[in-house]
Motif scaffolding. Structure first.
Motif, short mmCIF file in Angstrom:
data_model
loop_
_atom_site.label_atom_id
_atom_site.label_comp_id
_atom_site.label_asym_id
_atom_site.label_seq_id
_atom_site.Cartn_x
_atom_site.Cartn_y
_atom_site.Cartn_z
N ASN A 248 37.55 35.21 43.89
CA ASN A 248 38.78 35.82 44.37
C ASN A 248 38.67 36.15 45.86
O ASN A 248 39.62 35.95 46.63
CB ASN A 248 39.09 37.08 43.56
CG ASN A 248 40.52 37.53 43.72
OD1 ASN A 248 41.39 36.78 44.15
ND2 ASN A 248 40.79 38.78 43.39
N PHE A 249 37.52 36.66 46.26
CA PHE A 249 37.29 36.99 47.66
C PHE A 249 37.43 35.74 48.53
O PHE A 249 38.16 35.72 49.53
CB PHE A 249 35.91 37.61 47.84
CG PHE A 249 35.59 38.02 49.25
CD1 PHE A 249 35.89 39.29 49.71
CD2 PHE A 249 34.99 37.11 50.13
CE1 PHE A 249 35.61 39.66 51.01
CE2 PHE A 249 34.70 37.48 51.43
CZ PHE A 249 35.01 38.75 51.87
N VAL A 250 36.75 34.68 48.14
CA VAL A 250 36.75 33.44 48.93
C VAL A 250 38.14 32.81 48.96
O VAL A 250 38.55 32.24 49.97
CB VAL A 250 35.70 32.46 48.37
CG1 VAL A 250 35.85 31.08 49.00
CG2 VAL A 250 34.29 33.00 48.61
N ARG A 251 38.86 32.93 47.88
CA ARG A 251 40.21 32.38 47.79
C ARG A 251 41.11 32.90 48.91
O ARG A 251 41.91 32.14 49.48
CB ARG A 251 40.82 32.73 46.43
CG ARG A 251 42.26 32.30 46.22
CD ARG A 251 42.73 32.67 44.82
NE ARG A 251 42.83 34.11 44.64
CZ ARG A 251 43.95 34.82 44.80
NH1 ARG A 251 45.07 34.21 45.19
NH2 ARG A 251 43.96 36.12 44.59
N LYS A 252 40.98 34.18 49.24
CA LYS A 252 41.86 34.78 50.25
C LYS A 252 41.27 34.73 51.66
O LYS A 252 42.01 34.75 52.64
CB LYS A 252 42.17 36.24 49.89
CG LYS A 252 42.84 36.42 48.53
CD LYS A 252 44.09 35.57 48.37
CE LYS A 252 45.20 35.90 49.33
NZ LYS A 252 46.44 35.13 49.03
N ILE A 253 39.96 34.66 51.79
CA ILE A 253 39.34 34.66 53.11
C ILE A 253 39.23 33.26 53.70
O ILE A 253 39.32 33.07 54.92
CB ILE A 253 37.94 35.33 53.06
CG1 ILE A 253 38.06 36.76 52.52
CG2 ILE A 253 37.29 35.35 54.44
CD1 ILE A 253 38.99 37.66 53.32
N THR A 254 39.05 32.26 52.85
CA THR A 254 38.89 30.89 53.33
C THR A 254 39.99 30.45 54.29
O THR A 254 39.69 29.88 55.36
CB THR A 254 38.79 29.90 52.15
OG1 THR A 254 37.59 30.16 51.42
CG2 THR A 254 38.76 28.46 52.63
#
Length: 355
Positions: free
Chosen positions: A223-229
C-alpha cells in the motif's frame, strides 16, 4: 503430531547432509542453464535442504513466512493418499553430476542446498512423513545458483501467485539482477518505506509491514509503495528531482506534521491515516499540499507542514466514511482535503526545498 514437532516443521529451516547424498538424475539443458531432475523422500529432502525465509526487519532471506494452516492442509492431503505432482525447485551449492552414470552427488555439510519454490509442499510432506506417510517428491535442481539468481527464480515463479505477498516481492526488488524502469521506481519507493519503518523517530516506525498482514494502525509495504511510486517515477514524479534522503524526509515530515495538528485521530488504534482509504486520500492531496508549502513556507520541514495543516485544522476526517472503499473513494476523500487547502490559499507554485 506433537506441538514441538509441528513447530520444527514450520520454523526457520537450516538443512544438513551427514553423508554424501547420491541420487539418479536426469540432466535437462535449457539454453545456457543445466537443470537436474530427481526424486527423494520428503524426510530426506527436508533434512538436507535449507529455507531462506525473509526476516521482517532485516535484509535477510527471500521466502515468505510459512503458513502453519497451509502446511497442515497439505499434510492431510498427502495422508489421504492423494498425489502432489508439482516439483520442488532447489539450488544445490556444490553438487556434482556424472553424465556417464546419470548420478548426482550432494556433498555432506550444512546449507548445501536451498529451496527456491515449494517450501509449503515440502513442509507439508515432511509433516505427513512424521505421521507415517513419507512420500517421494519430484525435484528440479539448479547447481551453484547465486543468492541473487535464486531471488530472480523465486520472483519469476511466484510473482503472479495469489499466495505470495506483493509486499515481499517489493522488498526483494533490490536483489533482482534485472529491473525495468517501473521496477526501478517501485524499488525507490520501497527503499523509502524501508528506511521509514526502521527509523525510531519516524511516524512510520513499525507501522509498515512486509511479510505479515497489517494490524490496526499499520499499512502494508504494498500500500505504501502504491502511493509513493508515482511521486518518484523518473522524469515524471514531483519528488524525482530530490535525493533519496530528501524524499524520505518529505514523506516523514508530511506525517509528522499531520500527527502534530491532528493528534487525536493520529493516535487512534485504528487511525484512518493508516487505513487504505485515509492513506490513499492523503497522498492524493499531497501534490497540492507540497506546492502550497513550497510557495508559502519555502520548504517542507515539519514546521512548514504544520503551518499548512493548521489552515485546515477543523477538517472532520469522519466524513470520509461516506465514501466507502476503493480507488474512487480515495480520490473523493483526497479531493475534500485538496478543496479545503485551496480555499485557504490563493495559488499553487513550485519552489526550492528545505527539509
Amino acid at each position: 503430531m506433537s506441538p514441538t514437532s509441528q513447530s520444527n516443521v514450520t520454523t526457520k529451516q537450516s538443512g544438513a547432509v551427514k553423508h554424501p547424498l547420491v541420487v539418479s538424475a536426469l540432466e535437462v539443458v535449457q539454453s545456457a542453464t543445466n537443470l537436474y531432475l530427481f526424486k527423494a523422500r520428503a524426510s530426506v529432502l527436508f533434512d538436507a535442504l535449507s529455507i531462506n525465509r525473509r526476516v521482517e526487519d532485516k535484509d535477510e532471506g527471500y521466502q515468505r513466512a510459512l503458513s502453519v494452516s497451509r502446511v497442515r492442509s497439505i499434510a492431510n492431503y498427502i495422508k489421504a493418499k492423494r498425489a502432489i505432482p508439482g516439483a520442488i525447485v532447489v539450488s544445490l551449492d556444490k553438487a556434482v553430476f556424472a553424465s556417464a552414470t546419470g548420478v548426482l552427488t550432494i556433498p555432506k555439510g550444512t546449507d548445501v542446498g536451498w529451496v527456491i519454490d515449494g517450501q509449503h509442499r515440502l513442509a507439508g510432506a515432511v509433516m505427513a512423513a512424521r505421521e507415517g506417510c513419507d512420500v517421494e517428491l519430484p525435484v528440479v535442481a539448479f547447481i551453484g545458483l547465486s543468492d541473487r539468481l535464486q531471488v530472480d527464480q523465486f520472483v519469476t515463479i511466484n510473482r503472479e501467485g495469489k499466495n505470495v505477498p506483493t509486499s515481499l516481492y517489493l522488498d526483494l526488488l533490490k536483489l533482482l539482477p534485472f529491473k525495468n524502469p517501473a521496477d526501478a521506481a517501485r524499488e525507490r519507493a520501497t527503499d523509502i518505506g524501508t528506511d521509514l519503518r526502521r527509523e525510531e523517530d519516524s511516524p512510520f516506525f513499525e507501522r509498515i509491514v512486509v511479510t505479515v498482514s497489517p494490524k490496526s494502525g499499520q499499512i502494508s509495504l504494498t500500500n505504501f509503495v502504491r502511493k509513493i511510486t508515482p511521486l518518484v517515477v523518473p522524469d515524471k514524479g514531483m519528488l524525482y528531482v530530490y535525493s533519496q534522503r530528501e524524499q524520505v524526509a518529505v514523506v516523514s515530515n508530511y506525517y509528522k506534521g499531520l500527527r502534530e495538528v491532528f493528534p487525536k485521530e493520529f493516535d487512534k488504534k485504528d487511525s484512518i491515516f493508516f487505513k487504505t482509504l485515509g492513506f490513499g486520500a492523503l497522498w492524493n492531496a499531497f501534490p497540492t499540499f507540497f506546492n502550497l508549502a513550497l510557495k508559502n513556507q519555502s520548504g517542507f520541514t515539519v514546521k512548514d507542514v504544520i503551518a499548512i495543516f493548521k489552515k485546515i485544522e477543523s477538517f472532520d476526517f469522519s466524513t470520509w466514511a461516506q465514501y466507502g472503499t476503493g480507488n474512487q473513494a480515495e480520490m473523493n476523500a483526497g479531493e475534500d482535503v485538496r478543496t479545503q487547502l485551496l480555499v485557504a490559499f490563493n495559488a499553487v507554485d513550485g519552489g526550492s526545498l528545505r527539509v
